[in-house]
Write an enzyme that holds these catalytic residues in place. Structure first.
Site, PDB file in Angstrom:
ATOM      1  CD  GLN A 149      -0.742  -0.769   6.327  1.00 22.42           C
ATOM      2  OE1 GLN A 149      -1.574  -0.855   5.734  1.00 22.42           O
ATOM      3  NE2 GLN A 149       0.794  -1.010   6.407  1.00 22.42           N
ATOM      4  CD  GLU A 209       2.871   2.890   7.589  1.00 23.21           C
ATOM      5  OE1 GLU A 209       2.830   1.977   6.635  1.00 23.21           O
ATOM      6  OE2 GLU A 209       3.921   2.165   8.577  1.00 23.21           O
ATOM      7  CB  ILE A 246      17.262  -7.694   9.345  1.00 19.80           C
ATOM      8  CG1 ILE A 246      16.047  -7.759  11.005  1.00 19.80           C
ATOM      9  CG2 ILE A 246      18.534  -7.139   9.986  1.00 19.80           C
ATOM     10  CD1 ILE A 246      16.182  -8.198  12.087  1.00 19.80           C
ATOM     11  CG  LEU A 247      17.842  -4.893   4.113  1.00 19.21           C
ATOM     12  CD1 LEU A 247      18.139  -3.885   3.665  1.00 19.21           C
ATOM     13  CD2 LEU A 247      18.352  -5.574   3.100  1.00 19.21           C
ATOM     14  CG  HIS A 259       9.548   1.153  12.722  1.00 16.85           C
ATOM     15  ND1 HIS A 259       9.483  -0.320  12.492  1.00 16.85           N
ATOM     16  CD2 HIS A 259       8.956   1.126  14.284  1.00 16.85           C
ATOM     17  CE1 HIS A 259       9.150  -1.295  13.717  1.00 16.85           C
ATOM     18  NE2 HIS A 259       8.396  -0.180  14.498  1.00 16.85           N
ATOM     19  CB  SER A 319      -1.485  -0.100   0.833  1.00 20.84           C
ATOM     20  OG  SER A 319       0.044   0.702   2.468  1.00 20.84           O
ATOM     21  CG  ASN A 320       3.386   2.500   2.830  1.00 23.12           C
ATOM     22  OD1 ASN A 320       3.865   3.506   2.884  1.00 23.12           O
ATOM     23  ND2 ASN A 320       2.887   1.541   3.957  1.00 23.12           N
ATOM     24  CG  LEU A 352      15.202  -3.538  14.249  1.00 27.47           C
ATOM     25  CD1 LEU A 352      14.859  -4.332  12.137  1.00 27.47           C
ATOM     26  CD2 LEU A 352      14.743  -4.982  14.890  1.00 27.47           C
ATOM     27  CG  ASP A 353      12.809  -0.521  13.558  1.00 29.67           C
ATOM     28  OD1 ASP A 353      12.662  -0.848  12.387  1.00 29.67           O
ATOM     29  OD2 ASP A 353      11.900  -2.133  13.750  1.00 29.67           O
TER      30      ASP A 353
HETATM   31  C1  GRF Z   1       3.779  -0.621   7.145  1.00 34.39           C
HETATM   32  O1  GRF Z   1       2.833  -0.130   7.499  1.00 34.39           O
HETATM   33  C2  GRF Z   1       5.454  -0.158   7.277  1.00 34.39           C
HETATM   34  O2  GRF Z   1       4.996   0.074   8.462  1.00 34.39           O
HETATM   35  C3  GRF Z   1       5.738  -1.512   7.443  1.00 34.39           C
HETATM   36  O3  GRF Z   1       5.423  -2.218   6.331  1.00 34.39           O
HETATM   37  C4  GRF Z   1       3.718  -1.734   6.765  1.00 34.39           C
HETATM   38  C5  GRF Z   1       3.981  -2.451   5.115  1.00 34.39           C
HETATM   39  O4  GRF Z   1       3.089  -2.094   4.878  1.00 34.39           O
HETATM   40  N1  GRF Z   1       6.930  -1.420   7.157  1.00 34.39           N
HETATM   41  P1  GRF Z   1       2.692  -2.168   2.940  1.00 34.39           P
HETATM   42  O5  GRF Z   1       3.272  -2.894   2.135  1.00 34.39           O
HETATM   43  O6  GRF Z   1       3.306  -0.833   1.782  1.00 34.39           O
HETATM   44  O7  GRF Z   1       0.847  -2.261   2.942  1.00 34.39           O
END
Ligand code: GRF
Length: 199
Positions: free
Chosen positions: A175, A178, A96-97, A113, A17-18, A148-149
């Site tokens: 979201q 986001e 995790i890279l 995140h 979705s992002n 991490l994060d």
């Molecule tokens: C997002 O909520 C982001 O914060 C996390 O993973 C989720 C991915 O969502 N890292 P999408 O695949 O973009 O819908």
């Protein structure tokens, strides 16, 4: 928008979705970027379908195919390098890279995140915030470093936790935030507003 579009690569593992929000922001001319490719560690990620629909090149790198994390990350690097991206955007990439990967693209990897970092690093952030009866939850865009994060925070957005919130209702609200802030942050890179991080 006189500058050339910012070349970006998006890494994801799931719904995307992002990615969708970033594609829309580019379409609507709110974001001056070009998604060179979408890469997934999961062949079934819905994000790959979204990418194909938008005519974006896709790659799948199956972790099971590689003996070590380093080999897997090196395969990712090998795919990414020819695209010469200015920015690598992690959008729900559930791995995790390794430091080797991070070192290959110093200060050029960002992640989103679902928590108000430094609170709730790692997984299950919604459930943990609800369990702890937090008043607020939210999301953070940050640079990716070796921890991490834990990289430098670029942007955060928060919302109230409501009395009847479930993981799902809270996730939907976070979201939505986001989808607003991630394209905005990428546009800051496109405008060279984060000078020290981009050539
Ligand atoms: C997002 O909520 C982001 O914060 C996390 O993973 C989720 C991915 O969502 N890292 P999408 O695949 O973009 O819908």
């Amino acid at each position: 928008m006189n500058k050339p579009p910012l070349s970006i690569i998006i890494l994801l593992s799931g719904n995307g979705s992002n990615l969708h929000a970033i594609i829309d922001a580019i379409k609507n001319k709110n974001l001056n970027a070009k998604i060179k490719a979408v890469i997934s560690d999961n062949a079934k990620a819905f994000g790959l379908i979204r990418a194909k629909k938008a005519n974006i090149a896709t790659h799948v790198v199956e972790p099971t195919f590689y003996q070590t994390k380093t080999d897997f990350d090196q395969a990712l690097v090998n795919i990414i390098l020819p695209y010469q991206p200015k920015l690598i955007v992690l959008a729900g990439f559930m791995r995790i890279l390794t430091p080797q990967f991070v070192n290959a693209f110093p200060n050029k990897i960002i992640n989103i995140h679902p928590s108000l970092l430094p609170k709730y690093k790692g997984l299950n952030t919604y459930q943990r915030a609800l369990d702890n009866k937090e008043k607020f939850h939210g999301t953070t865009v940050h640079l990716v470093n070796h921890d991490l994060d834990n990289g430098q925070i670029i942007s955060q957005a928060k919302c109230k936790i409501l009395p009847n919130d479930t993981v799902l209702t809270l996730k939907n609200r976070v979201q939505a935030l986001e989808h607003q802030i991630y394209p905005e942050v990428i546009q800051l890179f496109a405008e060279n507003m984060l000078l020290e991080t981009v050539d």
